[in-house]
Design an enzyme around this catalytic site. Structure first.
Site, PDB file in Angstrom:
ATOM      1  N   ARG A 273       0.824  -1.197   0.000  1.00 36.23           N
ATOM      2  CA  ARG A 273       0.000   0.000   0.000  1.00 36.23           C
ATOM      3  C   ARG A 273       0.869   1.263   0.000  1.00 36.23           C
ATOM      4  O   ARG A 273       0.511   2.272  -0.594  1.00 36.23           O
ATOM      5  CB  ARG A 273      -0.948  -0.019   1.208  1.00 36.23           C
ATOM      6  CG  ARG A 273      -2.037   1.039   1.164  1.00 36.23           C
ATOM      7  CD  ARG A 273      -2.945   0.928   2.380  1.00 36.23           C
ATOM      8  NE  ARG A 273      -3.776  -0.274   2.344  1.00 36.23           N
ATOM      9  CZ  ARG A 273      -4.984  -0.321   1.797  1.00 36.23           C
ATOM     10  NH1 ARG A 273      -5.491   0.752   1.219  1.00 36.23           N
ATOM     11  NH2 ARG A 273      -5.685  -1.438   1.813  1.00 36.23           N
TER      12      ARG A 273
ATOM     13  N   GLU B 135      -1.844  -7.420   4.891  1.00 40.71           N
ATOM     14  CA  GLU B 135      -3.264  -7.277   5.207  1.00 40.71           C
ATOM     15  C   GLU B 135      -3.968  -8.610   5.033  1.00 40.71           C
ATOM     16  O   GLU B 135      -3.512  -9.497   4.302  1.00 40.71           O
ATOM     17  CB  GLU B 135      -3.905  -6.201   4.333  1.00 40.71           C
ATOM     18  CG  GLU B 135      -3.281  -4.818   4.543  1.00 40.71           C
ATOM     19  CD  GLU B 135      -4.025  -3.720   3.812  1.00 40.71           C
ATOM     20  OE1 GLU B 135      -5.207  -3.937   3.446  1.00 40.71           O
ATOM     21  OE2 GLU B 135      -3.444  -2.642   3.606  1.00 40.71           O
TER      22      GLU B 135
ATOM     23  N   CYS C 168     -16.895  -7.783  -1.323  1.00 42.10           N
ATOM     24  CA  CYS C 168     -16.891  -8.701  -2.475  1.00 42.10           C
ATOM     25  C   CYS C 168     -18.308  -9.067  -2.903  1.00 42.10           C
ATOM     26  O   CYS C 168     -18.568  -9.360  -4.073  1.00 42.10           O
ATOM     27  CB  CYS C 168     -16.125  -9.974  -2.131  1.00 42.10           C
ATOM     28  SG  CYS C 168     -14.440  -9.698  -1.555  1.00 42.10           S
TER      29      CYS C 168
END
Length: 818
Positions: A477, A507, A786
C-alpha cells in the site's frame, strides 16, 4: 361509375377511365380546350367534379400504355376495423412491463387488389427507373399537376368513396403515379451519372405527401385508409421482386441514381402516419414489408437513402420513423414463440432498416446539420430485456455472439458498407444499451480468457510451465504505484485479460472482488492526484486532462490506460473525472470546439465568442495564429501554422484559427501523454468489442452511473439472518440513510460495495444484502465488499445506529483490524 351503370364491363370501364384521365392531363399541359372524345378537356377548378379533381395520369399512348387486370372500380371495399391495441405504448421505447399478445384484428375479407401491367413493348423495369411516359408528366411548377389532397377532399365531399378508393388504389400501387403527384422538378436522367452529394436526389414534395395522407385519414369512411395500405403493399411486393435486378451493377454503373424512383416510393410509404399512429395488423404488415425491402437494399441504395434522409428530412418526421420501426420491433419480439431461426427474421429486417436511419443521424452530426434524435432513442427495450436476457435466453445470446464473431471475421465490416448485411444483432449496437454491451464485453472477455487458459494448459503439458488462471498483483500500500507498474509491465496482453486478484502485503483481505475494488480506488487516486503532476484540474469543471508539461515518463500514463482496461474487464467502477473528449479520442473522433467548451469552459467560450463575433475581428481581438502559455513560470509561444505570429486573425480565417487552436489544446499539446495512455488502454481493450460502444457509453462503462438513487436501492435490497424489510432496525437504517448528504451516501456505498459509484443501470440493478450481525452492541457495522453485503447489529435506537454507521463509513479503508 357512369359506364358501369350503363352496363359496360368493369375492366373496360376502368381502362376507358384511365385513358380519359390521361387526356385531361394532356389538355391541362397544352392549356387548350378539350373534350373527352378528342382526348382533351377543359380543367376549370370552379365546379369541378371528382373526376376533374383527380390527378392527371400519363397518356395511354406509347410505351406508357397500361392494361388493367381484375379492376372492379364500382365494387365497394369490405369494412375494415382499425382496432388500436389497448395497453400498447407508443413509442416502443417505453418499458415493456409485461408480455402480451399485440395482434390487431382485421375483421373483413381481403380487398381485391387491381394488378397493373405494362404492354409487351415496355421494359419490365421501366416502372421503376422512370423511363416510361416521362414526357407526359407535369413538373412541380406546372399548373397541370393536381394536388392529391384536393382530389381526396373532392371525392369525400361528394361521399363518393368508391371512386376515391379506385383513385387511391391506382396512385399508391404505381410508382409512376406517386411520382406524378409528389415529384418536384424533372425526373429525366442527367447527362452525367454522378450526382452531387448535396443534391436533392429524390426531389420529393414531402409537404404534398403529408397533405395527401392527412386528407385520407380525415375521411369519414375509415376503410379508405386501408385501401392505401393495401395498394402500397402491392407496390412494395413488386419492388421486392425486382430489387436485385434493378440495383445490379450493370444497370446502375456504380451510381445509385437509377434507384431513385425505388427509394422515392419507399420514402412515400414510410411517410404514411398510419405506421406510427395505428397499431393494427394492416399497418404492421405494411411496415414489416417496408423493413424487409429496406434490409435488402444494396450498399449503394442504403447510402443514397441515408444521405438524403440526413439532409432533407426534418427532425420530427425522422423521429416518427424511428419510433414506428421501434414499435414494430417491440411488438414482434413480444409475440415470438421462441427467439430462434425464422421467427426472428422480421426483427432482424427491422433492425437493418433502422440502421439506415442511424447512419443518417450520424451523417447529419458529421456534416454539422445537428443531431436528428438522441442516440438513446435507437435503444430498444425489448431487444435488451427480452432477447439479451442472459439468464433466460443464454442460447440466443451465445448464438448472437458467435454470429457477431463470424461477422467480424468476414469481409462484412460495417452495416452501411456491403450489399450483404451482418446477421448478428450485436453488429447493430445502436439498439443495445450500455448495460447489455457491458454483458457482451464480459462474454468476450471470458472467451478470450478461455483461449488464454487453453494456451496455458498446452504450455503446461508440453513445456512444463505452471498454470496461473488469474492476473495476480501483490502490492504494498505504501508503494502501490511503483509495484503495480513493475508487475503490469511483465505481463502479456492475454495475461492482462485474466480475472484480477489483488493481495495487499501485510493485510488479511482475501480477494473475492472487494480487495480489487479497493486497489483500483487507491492506485488511481494516487495517479490522478494533481500533486502528482500528471493531470491538470480545470477550476470550473473539476475535470482532469493530461498535463503537457509533466516530468513523468510515458510509462505512468500507459499504466493508467492499462488499469482502466483491466477495470473494464473485471467490472470495476472507477472514479476518473475525465472529460468526454478522452472517450471520443479513444473512439477515433477528432476533438471539436464543443469538446473544448466542456473540458476547458473559459477557453472554449472565448473562442466561440470570437467565432460568432459580427464586427471587425482583427481590430477587436488583435489575435494572431500563435498560442502563448506558461511553463514553470516562463512564457512559451507556439505557432498554430508556419509563421503564425505574422498572420492576423480576420473574419476570413477565424474558423481556421479556432479549429487549429482546438486541435492544439486537446490533441497536439498532449500527444505524447495521450498516446501512452491510449497504448495502455488498447493493450487490454483493443479489438472489435470496443467498437460497439458510443463515447458516452464508454464513460458509463468506466465510471458507472453518477446518479445515486438510494430509494431504488431500498426497493431491491434483500435481508438475511433474521432481518426483514419490516424490522425496526431496518426501518431506522433507511431513515438514517435518506438523511445523509451526498458525500456520506458515497462513503456508505463505498463501505458496503467497495465503490462509490453505481452500476451502469443504477443502484436498482445492484444486488445488495443486509444481514443481522447479532443483538444490540457497541460494535461497528462491517461489510463483505466482495458480495455487496452489509452486516448490521440490531441497534436499539436510531441515534445509536446513526452514530455507529457514520463512524464506520468514515474510517473504512484497508482490510482487517486497525
Amino acid at each position: 361509375n357512369e359506364l358501369v351503370s350503363q352496363g359496360t364491363d368493369a375492366n373496360e370501364a376502368a381502362a376507358q377511365a384511365l385513358l380519359h384521365m390521361g387526356s385531361l392531363a394532356q389538355g391541362a399541359a397544352e392549356g387548350g380546350p378539350a373534350t373527352p372524345g378528342s382526348g382533351s378537356s377543359s380543367s376549370s377548378a370552379a365546379g369541378a367534379g371528382p373526376s376533374d379533381a383527380v390527378s392527371q395520369t400519363p397518356s395511354g399512348s406509347g410505351t406508357g400504355a397500361m392494361e388493367v387486370e381484375g379492376a372492379t372500380p364500382h365494387a365497394e371495399a369490405s369494412a375494415v376495423a382499425a382496432m388500436d391495441i389497448e395497453g400498447v405504448h407508443t413509442p416502443a421505447q417505453e418499458a415493456t412491463s409485461s408480455k402480451r399478445d399485440a395482434t390487431a384484428a382485421a375483421v373483413a375479407a381481403p380487398m381485391k387488389k387491381p394488378e397493373l401491367k405494362r404492354t409487351a413493348t415496355a421494359d419490365p423495369h421501366d416502372w421503376m427507373n422512370g423511363s416510361v411516359g416521362c414526357s407526359d408528366l407535369q413538373s412541380a411548377d406546372s399548373p397541370g399537376r393536381t394536388n392529391l389532397a384536393h382530389a381526396v377532399a373532392a371525392f369525400a365531399e361528394k361521399q363518393d368513396f368508391a371512386g376515391l378508393k379506385t383513385l387511391l388504389r391506382g396512385v399508391f400501387a404505381d410508382s409512376l403515379e406517386l411520382r406524378h403527384y409528389f415529384l418536384t422538378g424533372s425526373d429525366a436522367p442527367a447527362a452525367s451519372s454522378s450526382v452531387p452529394p448535396t443534391s436533392d436526389l429524390l426531389r420529393l414534395d414531402l409537404r404534398a405527401v403529408d397533405e395527401a395522407y392527412k386528407a385520407i385519414m380525415s375521411c369519414a369512411e375509415g376503410s379508405v385508409e386501408y385501401v392505401v395500405v393495401e395498394a402500397t403493399e402491392v407496390l412494395i411486393d413488386r419492388m421486392e421482386k425486382d430489387l436485385h435486378a434493378f440495383f445490379h451493377p450493370a444497370a446502375t454503373q456504380g451510381s445509385p441514381v437509377q434507384g431513385v424512383p425505388f427509394l422515392r416510393a419507399l420514402v412515400i410509404a414510410l411517410a404514411n402516419p398510419m405506421l406510427s399512429q395505428r397499431v393494427t395488423s394492416e399497418a404492421q404488415s405494411l411496415l414489416g414489408k417496408l423493413c424487409m425491402v429496406m434490409s435488402q437494399l444494396p450498399g449503394s441504395g442504403r447510402r443514397a437513402l441515408s444521405e438524403w434522409v440526413a439532409r432533407f428530412v426534418e427532425n420530427q418526421r425522422f423521429d416518427s420513423w424511428v419510433k414506428a420501426i421501434q414499435q414494430f420491433i417491440t411488438l414482434q419480439i413480444l409475440q415470438l414463440p421462441e427467439f430462434t431461426g425464422t421467427h426472428l427474421r422480421p426483427v432482424n429486417a427491422a433492425v437493418k432498416a433502422l440502421s439506415i436511419l442511424h447512419a443518417a443521424n450520424a451523417l447529419a452530426i458529421q456534416e454539422g446539420l445537428g443531431e436528428k434524435t438522441p442516440y438513446t432513442e435507437f435503444y430498444n427495450d425489448a431487444v435488451n430485456e427480452e432477447l439479451f436476457d442472459t439468464r433466460e435466453n443464454q442460447e440466443f445470446v451465445a448464438v448472437a455472439y458467435r454470429n457477431w464473431i463470424r461477422d467480424q471475421s468476414s469481409s462484412i465490416r460495417r452495416p452501411d458498407a456491403a450489399d450483404d448485411m451482418p446477421e448478428s444483432l450485436i453488429s447493430y449496437p445502436f439498439v443495445i444499451t450500455a448495460a447489455t454491451k457491458a454483458s457482451i464485453l464480459q462474454i468476450d472477455a471470458q472467451q478470450q480468457m478461455n483461449r488464454g487458459m487453453n494456451q496455458d494448459l498446452f504450455n503446461a503439458l508440453f513445456g512444463g510451465q505452471r498454470i496461473i488462471p488469474y492476473l495476480v498483483l501483490r502490492v504494498r500500500r505504501s508503494n502501490i504505484v511503483q509495484d503495480t507498474l513493475t508487475r503490469l509491465n511483465q505481463l502479456s496482453r492475454t495475461e492482462l485479460k485474466k480475472p484480477l486478484k489483488v493481495i495487499f502485503e501485510g493485510e488479511e483481505g482475501i480477494d473475492e472482488g472487494g480487495v480489487q475494488k479497493e486497489f483500483m480506488q487507491v492506485v488511481t487516486r494516487e495517479l490522478l492526484d494533481p500533486a502528482y503532476g500528471m493531470f491538470r484540474v480545470d477550476e470550473d469543471t473539476r475535470q482532469l486532462y493530461f498535463n503537457p508539461h509533466t516530468f513523468e515518463l510515458g510509462l505512468e500514463f500507459e499504466l493508467i490506460g492499462t488499469l482502466v482496461g483491466v477495470a473494464i474487464y473485471n467490472s470495476i467502477i472507477l472514479d476518473i473525472p475525465f472529460p468526454m473528449v478522452v472517450y471520443k479520442r479513444l473512439k477515433g473522433m477528432r476533438p471539436t470546439l464543443e469538446d473544448l467548451i466542456e473540458a476547458q469552459p473559459t477557453l472554449g467560450r472565448s473562442l466561440k465568442t470570437m467565432l460568432d463575433f459580427d464586427g471587425d475581428i482583427e481590430a477587436t481581438f488583435s489575435q494572431v495564429f500563435q498560442v502563448s502559455y506558461e511553463v514553470w513560470g516562463g512564457i512559451q509561444m507556439y505557432d498554430l501554422k508556419p509563421n503564425g505570429g505574422d498572420i492576423p486573425v480576420t473574419r476570413d480565417n477565424v474558423q481556421e484559427y479556432v479549429d487549429l487552436y482546438v486541435d492544439w489544446a486537446l490533441s497536439t499539446s498532449v500527444e505524447k501523454q495521450y498516446s501512452a495512455f491510449e497504448k495502455g488502454f488498447l493493450r487490454v481493450c483493443g479489438g472489435e468489442a470496443l467498437n460497439i460502444f458510443q463515447p458516452e457509453e464508454l464513460e458509463l462503462l468506466v465510471c458507472g452511473n453518477p446518479v445515486l438513487d438510494f430509494e431504488a436501492l431500498e426497493r431491491v435490497t434483500q435481508y438475511d439472518d433474521g432481518f426483514t424489510a419490516e424490522s425496526a432496525t431496518i426501518t431506522r437504517f433507511w431513515s438514517v440513510v435518506h438523511r445523509l448528504d451526498e458525500e456520506e451516501k458515497r462513503l456508505l456505498l463505498k463501505f458496503a460495495t467497495g465503490s462509490d459509484r453505481a452500476p451502469i443501470n443504477g443502484l436498482a440493478s445492484l444486488t445488495f444484502v443486509i444481514s443481522k450481525n447479532g443483538p444490540d452492541s457497541d460494535r461497528l457495522p462491517t461489510s463483505h465488499t466482495c458480495f455487496n453485503h452489509l452486516l448490521l447489529p440490531d441497534y436499539s435506537t436510531e441515534e445509536k445506529l446513526e452514530d455507529k454507521l457514520k463512524c464506520a463509513i468514515r474510517q473504512a479503508e484497508g482490510f482487517g483490524l486497525r
